[in-house]
Write a protein that holds these residues in place. Structure first.
Motif, PDB file in Angstrom:
ATOM      1  N   THR A  72       0.834  -1.213   0.000  1.00 55.66           N
ATOM      2  CA  THR A  72       0.000   0.000   0.000  1.00 55.66           C
ATOM      3  C   THR A  72       0.865   1.259   0.000  1.00 55.66           C
ATOM      4  OG1 THR A  72      -0.190  -0.131   2.418  1.00 55.66           O
ATOM      5  CG2 THR A  72      -1.942  -1.129   1.111  1.00 55.66           C
ATOM      6  N   GLY A  73       2.058   1.196   0.620  1.00 52.78           N
ATOM      7  CA  GLY A  73       2.971   2.333   0.571  1.00 52.78           C
ATOM      8  C   GLY A  73       3.464   2.594  -0.842  1.00 52.78           C
ATOM      9  N   LEU A  74       3.753   1.520  -1.581  1.00 54.03           N
ATOM     10  CA  LEU A  74       4.160   1.672  -2.981  1.00 54.03           C
ATOM     11  C   LEU A  74       3.009   2.209  -3.825  1.00 54.03           C
ATOM     12  CD1 LEU A  74       6.179  -1.634  -3.528  1.00 54.03           C
ATOM     13  CD2 LEU A  74       7.112   0.675  -3.412  1.00 54.03           C
ATOM     14  N   ALA A  75       1.795   1.741  -3.528  1.00 57.79           N
ATOM     15  CA  ALA A  75       0.618   2.227  -4.263  1.00 57.79           C
ATOM     16  C   ALA A  75       0.463   3.730  -4.094  1.00 57.79           C
ATOM     17  CB  ALA A  75      -0.642   1.500  -3.766  1.00 57.79           C
ATOM     18  N   ALA A  76       0.603   4.205  -2.858  1.00 62.16           N
ATOM     19  CA  ALA A  76       0.486   5.639  -2.612  1.00 62.16           C
ATOM     20  C   ALA A  76       1.658   6.399  -3.227  1.00 62.16           C
ATOM     21  CB  ALA A  76       0.417   5.900  -1.110  1.00 62.16           C
ATOM     22  N   THR A  77       2.852   5.834  -3.153  1.00 62.15           N
ATOM     23  CA  THR A  77       4.053   6.516  -3.662  1.00 62.15           C
ATOM     24  C   THR A  77       3.952   6.803  -5.149  1.00 62.15           C
ATOM     25  OG1 THR A  77       5.514   5.609  -1.956  1.00 62.15           O
ATOM     26  CG2 THR A  77       6.533   6.244  -4.041  1.00 62.15           C
ATOM     27  N   LEU A  78       3.625   5.789  -5.950  1.00 60.04           N
ATOM     28  CA  LEU A  78       3.575   5.981  -7.401  1.00 60.04           C
ATOM     29  C   LEU A  78       2.468   6.947  -7.796  1.00 60.04           C
ATOM     30  CD1 LEU A  78       4.264   2.394  -8.797  1.00 60.04           C
ATOM     31  CD2 LEU A  78       5.840   4.306  -8.554  1.00 60.04           C
ATOM     32  N   ALA A  79       1.333   6.860  -7.117  1.00 62.92           N
ATOM     33  CA  ALA A  79       0.237   7.781  -7.450  1.00 62.92           C
ATOM     34  C   ALA A  79       0.579   9.203  -7.029  1.00 62.92           C
ATOM     35  CB  ALA A  79      -1.046   7.314  -6.749  1.00 62.92           C
ATOM     36  N   PHE A  80       1.113   9.365  -5.830  1.00 62.17           N
ATOM     37  CA  PHE A  80       1.424  10.706  -5.332  1.00 62.17           C
ATOM     38  C   PHE A  80       2.528  11.363  -6.150  1.00 62.17           C
ATOM     39  CE2 PHE A  80      -0.147  10.137  -0.670  1.00 62.17           C
ATOM     40  CZ  PHE A  80      -1.403   9.817  -1.163  1.00 62.17           C
ATOM     41  N   ARG A  81       3.456  10.572  -6.687  1.00 65.32           N
ATOM     42  CA  ARG A  81       4.513  11.146  -7.521  1.00 65.32           C
ATOM     43  C   ARG A  81       3.935  11.846  -8.752  1.00 65.32           C
ATOM     44  NH1 ARG A  81      10.029  10.278  -7.801  1.00 65.32           N
ATOM     45  NH2 ARG A  81      10.881  10.089  -5.700  1.00 65.32           N
ATOM     46  N   ALA A  82       2.774  11.381  -9.201  1.00 65.51           N
ATOM     47  CA  ALA A  82       2.109  11.997 -10.353  1.00 65.51           C
ATOM     48  C   ALA A  82       1.082  13.032  -9.923  1.00 65.51           C
ATOM     49  CB  ALA A  82       1.444  10.925 -11.208  1.00 65.51           C
ATOM     50  N   LYS A  83       1.088  13.397  -8.623  1.00 66.43           N
ATOM     51  CA  LYS A  83       0.080  14.301  -8.051  1.00 66.43           C
ATOM     52  C   LYS A  83      -1.330  13.721  -8.235  1.00 66.43           C
ATOM     53  CE  LYS A  83       2.674  17.779  -6.603  1.00 66.43           C
ATOM     54  NZ  LYS A  83       4.006  17.207  -6.826  1.00 66.43           N
ATOM     55  N   LEU A  84      -1.422  12.404  -8.146  1.00 66.56           N
ATOM     56  CA  LEU A  84      -2.694  11.696  -8.196  1.00 66.56           C
ATOM     57  C   LEU A  84      -2.946  11.142  -6.798  1.00 66.56           C
ATOM     58  CD1 LEU A  84      -4.964  10.638 -10.149  1.00 66.56           C
ATOM     59  CD2 LEU A  84      -3.613   8.548 -10.338  1.00 66.56           C
ATOM     60  N   TRP A  85      -3.869  11.748  -6.092  1.00 67.61           N
ATOM     61  CA  TRP A  85      -4.021  11.463  -4.660  1.00 67.61           C
ATOM     62  C   TRP A  85      -4.962  10.272  -4.456  1.00 67.61           C
ATOM     63  CZ3 TRP A  85      -0.096  13.960  -3.180  1.00 67.61           C
ATOM     64  CH2 TRP A  85       0.212  15.207  -3.722  1.00 67.61           C
ATOM     65  N   ASN A  86      -4.366   9.096  -4.495  1.00 65.26           N
ATOM     66  CA  ASN A  86      -5.125   7.856  -4.322  1.00 65.26           C
ATOM     67  C   ASN A  86      -5.334   7.590  -2.827  1.00 65.26           C
ATOM     68  OD1 ASN A  86      -6.252   5.326  -4.395  1.00 65.26           O
ATOM     69  ND2 ASN A  86      -4.398   4.278  -5.097  1.00 65.26           N
TER      70      ASN A  86
END
Length: 364
Positions: A72-86
């Motif tokens: 789940t940390g990786l899921a948030a990391t990749l999305a947040f890097r694109a400014k996509l707040w999952n």
């Protein structure tokens, strides 16, 4: 006069030191509620350390707790890097778990070499599907993904409850709302005998390495970072912003779905509505504590898992509330946010306009 200015480029020492200092500061601040609870601070932290490193069982339990947090940390990391707040990793986790149960409870018969990859793929696809809708709404209509992903969590949980009371309900479960157990050939093998630690941890570590390589070494990673830094500039440079956001959303959802697969096929063996104690939300804290670094996610997940496991041990040994772990995690997030602000901006003191004018008049 106080002026806040962005730093040109935060040093590597500052980038690495801020999360570490934030974690240590959170542990120090935890001494305050411990004192009010009447606990001996030194003894409390000794019990926490014993609960993590006191035995091989304790250590493997910490690694087991860290496994879904890495996903789940990786899921948030990749999305947040694109400014996509999952914010929907919790729901995507449950979708992945449900897909693993559908495939792994006898729908397909075969050896482990066939069934295990199948439930992993099914869980990843289900998690990706859970993020596809909010991502489409954002790229097509500009809908706020924070709202859509957060609300979708509750919809998915209600859907899971309905499925567990209906088609997925275990006929041998004595009325409990749980799914049929996953067949033995679809279970993730244990890493150590008589321990709960399973190969989901290995898959999570491999996913972290792949995410690091994709983010830092691939063209896709360059596009993702460009979109996250400045979407308008990325679009002007010829990068397909919508396509990049959608791909980041699908990969993010897939990683969260794998967290559900690891919990069902590696730990529980069946699906219940209390499968996750909030791993999807805690993954956001893990990502922030890691500074949105895939490899840092592993370290942050180990820290958060250590806090939870250690606090459980301390609670039993000293009669202190186990909710202290949630408090430490919350304080870690606050410290990380403050530390991130310090890492990105510098505060300067400048003379006020009146003082400057008086000085100029005196000089004249």
């Amino acid at each position: 006069m106080i002026r806040i200015e962005p730093r040109e480029a935060p040093s590597r020492r500052l980038t690495i030191g801020v999360p570490v200092a934030s974690a240590l500061l959170a542990l120090l601040l935890a001494a305050i509620p411990l004192t009010f609870a009447g606990a001996n601070i030194v003894e409390a932290y000794q019990e926490m350390a014993k609960g993590i490193f006191g035995s091989m069982f304790a250590f493997t339990e910490m690694l087991t707790r860290a496994t879904p947090l890495i996903f789940t940390g990786l899921a948030a990391t990749l999305a947040f890097r694109a400014k996509l707040w999952n914010i929907g990793a919790e729901g995507q986790l449950y979708l992945g778990a449900m897909a693993a149960v559908i495939v792994g409870t006898g729908w397909v018969d075969g050896p482990p070499m066939l069934l295990i990859p199948m439930i992993l793929i099914a869980g990843a696809l289900a998690g990706a599907l859970g993020m596809a809708g909010p991502a489409y709404l954002k790229t097509r209509f500009g809908a706020d993904e924070v709202v859509t992903t957060l609300l979708l969590n509750f919809i998915i949980l209600i859907f899971i409850q309905m499925m567990l009371e209906g088609p997925l309900k275990d006929p041998m479960g004595m009325g409990w709302p749980q799914s049929s157990p996953v067949v033995d050939n679809a279970l993730l093998p244990q890493i150590l005998p008589r321990m709960r630690l399973h190969y989901g941890l290995v898959i999570a570590l491999v996913a972290a390495v792949i995410a690091h390589i994709m983010l830092s070494k691939s063209v896709w990673g360059l596009k993702l970072r460009a979109v996250g830094e400045n979407a308008a500039a990325a679009l002007h440079a010829g990068i397909g912003v919508k396509r990049t956001l959608m791909s980041a959303a699908l990969i993010s959802g897939a990683l969260a779905g794998l967290a559900g697969v690891s919990e069902v096929a590696g730990l529980r063996g069946y699906l219940t509505t209390d499968l996750s104690p909030g791993y999807g939300y805690t993954g956001i804290v893990v990502a922030m504590l890691a500074g949105l670094s895939p490899l840092g996610v592993v370290i942050a997940a180990l820290f958060i898992a250590s806090v939870f496991v250690g606090a459980d041990t301390m609670s039993r040994a000293m009669g202190v509330s186990s909710y202290l772990a949630d408090l430490v995690v919350s304080m870690s997030l606050i410290c990380v946010l403050i530390g991130g602000f310090i890492a990105r901006f510098t505060i300067k003191m400048t003379p006020s306009n009146k003082k400057a004018s008086a000085t100029d008049s005196g000089a004249a």
